[in-house]
Design a protein around this motif. Structure first.
Motif, PDB file in Angstrom:
ATOM      1  N   UNK A   1       0.837  -1.201   0.000  1.00  0.00           N
ATOM      2  CA  UNK A   1       0.000   0.000   0.000  1.00  0.00           C
ATOM      3  C   UNK A   1       0.871   1.249   0.000  1.00  0.00           C
ATOM      4  N   UNK A   2       0.238   2.366  -0.372  1.00  0.00           N
ATOM      5  CA  UNK A   2       0.879   3.668  -0.266  1.00  0.00           C
ATOM      6  C   UNK A   2       0.045   4.536   0.659  1.00  0.00           C
ATOM      7  N   UNK A   3       0.724   5.282   1.533  1.00  0.00           N
ATOM      8  CA  UNK A   3       0.054   6.097   2.536  1.00  0.00           C
ATOM      9  C   UNK A   3       0.524   7.538   2.475  1.00  0.00           C
TER      10      UNK A   3
ATOM     11  N   UNK B   1      -9.857   6.322   3.495  1.00  0.00           N
ATOM     12  CA  UNK B   1     -10.294   7.155   2.378  1.00  0.00           C
ATOM     13  C   UNK B   1      -9.201   7.376   1.348  1.00  0.00           C
ATOM     14  N   UNK B   2      -9.029   8.633   0.950  1.00  0.00           N
ATOM     15  CA  UNK B   2      -8.059   8.974  -0.080  1.00  0.00           C
ATOM     16  C   UNK B   2      -6.625   9.022   0.399  1.00  0.00           C
ATOM     17  N   UNK B   3      -6.397   8.696   1.671  1.00  0.00           N
ATOM     18  CA  UNK B   3      -5.030   8.721   2.201  1.00  0.00           C
ATOM     19  C   UNK B   3      -4.307   7.398   2.017  1.00  0.00           C
ATOM     20  N   UNK B   4      -4.934   6.435   1.319  1.00  0.00           N
ATOM     21  CA  UNK B   4      -4.289   5.148   1.072  1.00  0.00           C
ATOM     22  C   UNK B   4      -4.549   4.728  -0.365  1.00  0.00           C
ATOM     23  N   UNK B   5      -3.569   4.066  -0.954  1.00  0.00           N
ATOM     24  CA  UNK B   5      -3.719   3.459  -2.281  1.00  0.00           C
ATOM     25  C   UNK B   5      -3.166   2.050  -2.226  1.00  0.00           C
TER      26      UNK B   5
ATOM     27  N   UNK C   1      -9.095 -10.601   1.270  1.00  0.00           N
ATOM     28  CA  UNK C   1      -9.453  -9.446   0.453  1.00  0.00           C
ATOM     29  C   UNK C   1     -10.569  -8.620   1.083  1.00  0.00           C
ATOM     30  N   UNK C   2     -11.653  -9.262   1.497  1.00  0.00           N
ATOM     31  CA  UNK C   2     -12.799  -8.537   2.024  1.00  0.00           C
ATOM     32  C   UNK C   2     -12.449  -7.794   3.313  1.00  0.00           C
ATOM     33  N   UNK C   3     -11.744  -8.477   4.196  1.00  0.00           N
ATOM     34  CA  UNK C   3     -11.381  -7.857   5.475  1.00  0.00           C
ATOM     35  C   UNK C   3     -10.433  -6.683   5.256  1.00  0.00           C
ATOM     36  N   UNK C   4      -9.435  -6.865   4.392  1.00  0.00           N
ATOM     37  CA  UNK C   4      -8.468  -5.794   4.134  1.00  0.00           C
ATOM     38  C   UNK C   4      -9.154  -4.600   3.484  1.00  0.00           C
ATOM     39  N   UNK C   5     -10.083  -4.850   2.566  1.00  0.00           N
ATOM     40  CA  UNK C   5     -10.800  -3.746   1.934  1.00  0.00           C
ATOM     41  C   UNK C   5     -11.544  -2.919   2.984  1.00  0.00           C
ATOM     42  N   UNK C   6     -12.231  -3.600   3.910  1.00  0.00           N
ATOM     43  CA  UNK C   6     -12.979  -2.885   4.943  1.00  0.00           C
ATOM     44  C   UNK C   6     -12.089  -2.019   5.812  1.00  0.00           C
ATOM     45  N   UNK C   7     -10.918  -2.539   6.170  1.00  0.00           N
ATOM     46  CA  UNK C   7     -10.006  -1.768   7.017  1.00  0.00           C
ATOM     47  C   UNK C   7      -9.415  -0.572   6.275  1.00  0.00           C
TER      48      UNK C   7
ATOM     49  N   UNK D   1      -2.144  -6.883  -3.738  1.00  0.00           N
ATOM     50  CA  UNK D   1      -2.332  -7.695  -4.947  1.00  0.00           C
ATOM     51  C   UNK D   1      -3.442  -7.149  -5.825  1.00  0.00           C
ATOM     52  N   UNK D   2      -3.524  -7.607  -7.083  1.00  0.00           N
ATOM     53  CA  UNK D   2      -4.517  -7.064  -8.019  1.00  0.00           C
ATOM     54  C   UNK D   2      -5.958  -7.220  -7.542  1.00  0.00           C
ATOM     55  N   UNK D   3      -6.264  -8.349  -6.891  1.00  0.00           N
ATOM     56  CA  UNK D   3      -7.649  -8.574  -6.462  1.00  0.00           C
ATOM     57  C   UNK D   3      -8.082  -7.586  -5.381  1.00  0.00           C
ATOM     58  N   UNK D   4      -7.162  -7.195  -4.502  1.00  0.00           N
ATOM     59  CA  UNK D   4      -7.510  -6.213  -3.479  1.00  0.00           C
ATOM     60  C   UNK D   4      -7.633  -4.826  -4.111  1.00  0.00           C
ATOM     61  N   UNK D   5      -6.742  -4.497  -5.034  1.00  0.00           N
ATOM     62  CA  UNK D   5      -6.837  -3.198  -5.724  1.00  0.00           C
ATOM     63  C   UNK D   5      -8.156  -3.101  -6.490  1.00  0.00           C
ATOM     64  N   UNK D   6      -8.557  -4.215  -7.154  1.00  0.00           N
ATOM     65  CA  UNK D   6      -9.806  -4.227  -7.884  1.00  0.00           C
ATOM     66  C   UNK D   6     -10.993  -4.073  -6.946  1.00  0.00           C
ATOM     67  N   UNK D   7     -10.944  -4.755  -5.799  1.00  0.00           N
ATOM     68  CA  UNK D   7     -12.038  -4.655  -4.826  1.00  0.00           C
ATOM     69  C   UNK D   7     -12.183  -3.222  -4.315  1.00  0.00           C
ATOM     70  N   UNK D   8     -11.069  -2.542  -4.078  1.00  0.00           N
ATOM     71  CA  UNK D   8     -11.122  -1.143  -3.652  1.00  0.00           C
ATOM     72  C   UNK D   8     -11.731  -0.277  -4.741  1.00  0.00           C
ATOM     73  N   UNK D   9     -11.325  -0.521  -6.008  1.00  0.00           N
ATOM     74  CA  UNK D   9     -11.818   0.288  -7.122  1.00  0.00           C
ATOM     75  C   UNK D   9     -13.323   0.114  -7.297  1.00  0.00           C
ATOM     76  N   UNK D  10     -13.800  -1.120  -7.187  1.00  0.00           N
ATOM     77  CA  UNK D  10     -15.233  -1.383  -7.326  1.00  0.00           C
ATOM     78  C   UNK D  10     -16.023  -0.654  -6.252  1.00  0.00           C
ATOM     79  N   UNK D  11     -15.519  -0.661  -5.031  1.00  0.00           N
ATOM     80  CA  UNK D  11     -16.213   0.014  -3.937  1.00  0.00           C
ATOM     81  C   UNK D  11     -16.245   1.527  -4.156  1.00  0.00           C
TER      82      UNK D  11
END
Length: 325
Positions: free
Chosen positions: A241-243, A296-300, A285-291, A304-314
């Motif tokens: 991640x990036x913070x 908000x916008x302070x993290x990118x 993936x689901x747990x990490x996305x929730x955390x 892995x690709x599946x977590x990045x995709x899950x964030x993008x969908x949300x």
């Protein structure tokens, strides 16, 4: 009228000097009217209790009077270890014994040490439950206390997270652990030693089956090993991640300590805006996305690709919900 409570009143007067009826009532968890009756009973029984009227007055013993009735009962001796932990003691059904044991200890101390002990007790307080949730009040906890102390098995109906959710077990409790306001029973079963959340016990019956706790069993060592194994099983993956600087400051309030420590140990500066890139452990993936969404916008998420995709969908779903371009 409880003779034990009269003794507690007497020891309270002896250890504190002048005490109001209200203070006695609060200490012993009775009404003020009951406290007055207890004081009158002591006076009529020949104890040198007298009242000091006026503001700041109360009741006290005649100067120089001391009782030697400070012997502890078995229950009070057990409760002694919880003398500084009123909340957990109440959970275990030991509140009255803790109060009596504390009063007897104070009464046995010399005046100077008694005052110092009271002063120290007045400036420390333990509040075990974590923030943002109510403490659990497991109805079967006193039964487990009895089982642990008498070494008797307990037949329980237990609710767990995986199917089948409700199971029947015969537990032989080796000990009880309080973790962040939640009580756990460490118990032997036919499958070996395991940990059970007491609040998840739906029904419990104390059996006549008695057991011997292994002489080499160490509750503290078991719990430390259990936590180590729990964390090893909990985190099954990693994420990059990036913070932002603000995101890193907010991190401790939004993710577990293990994630914060991982950021601190792996963070590498990127760019010139103060952002960092780090590798953190994840439960899935689901747990990490929730955390991570809490930041908000302070993290990118980089991988892995599946977590990045899950964030993008949300994020896309939220944008549509708020009609943002």
């Amino acid at each position: 009228m409880s003779a034990g409570r009269l003794l507690s009143v007497l020891l309270l007067l002896q250890s504190r000097g002048r005490v109001s009826a209200r203070a006695i009532a609060d200490e012993l968890n009775v009404s003020v009217r009951t406290a007055y009756r207890d004081l009158a009973r002591l006076q009529s029984s020949g104890f040198p209790v007298y009242a000091e009227p006026g503001r700041g007055g109360g009741y006290r013993l005649l100067d120089g009077y001391r009782t030697r009735l400070t012997g502890m009962s078995e229950g009070e001796a057990r409760a002694l270890f919880f003398a500084g932990l009123p909340g957990p003691a109440a959970d275990l059904g030991l509140a009255a014994d803790v109060t009596a044991a504390r009063l007897k200890l104070l009464a046995a101390l010399p005046t100077g040490l008694r005052e110092e002990a009271s002063r120290v007790a007045s400036v420390f307080h333990l509040d075990a439950p974590g923030w943002y949730r109510d403490p659990e009040q497991p109805p079967h906890l006193p039964l487990f206390v009895d089982a642990v102390l008498t070494r008797r098995a307990v037949d329980v109906r237990y609710r767990r997270w995986r199917a089948p959710q409700e199971v029947d077990r015969r537990l032989r409790p080796y000990g009880l652990v309080l973790k962040s306001g939640t009580w756990y029973a460490v118990a032997a079963t036919e499958r070996g030693t395991a940990t059970y959340r007491v609040a998840q016990v739906l029904d419990a019956v104390l059996s006549d089956d008695r057991f011997d706790r292994p002489v080499d069993f160490d509750l503290g060592a078991y719990w430390a090993s259990y936590l180590e194994d729990f964390h090893a099983r909990r985190y099954t993956g990693t994420a990059t991640i990036r913070l932002s600087p603000q995101g890193r400051r907010r991190l401790p309030d939004n993710v577990p300590p293990e994630v914060v420590r991982a950021v601190d140990s792996t963070a590498v500066p990127i760019g010139d805006r103060g952002w960092v890139e780090a590798v953190i452990p994840t439960e899935g993936t689901e747990h990490a996305r929730g955390e991570l969404l809490r930041l908000g916008g302070d993290v990118e998420v980089v991988a892995p690709p599946e977590l990045r995709q899950a964030m993008a969908v949300t994020v896309e779903t939220l944008a549509r919900a708020y009609e943002l371009p």
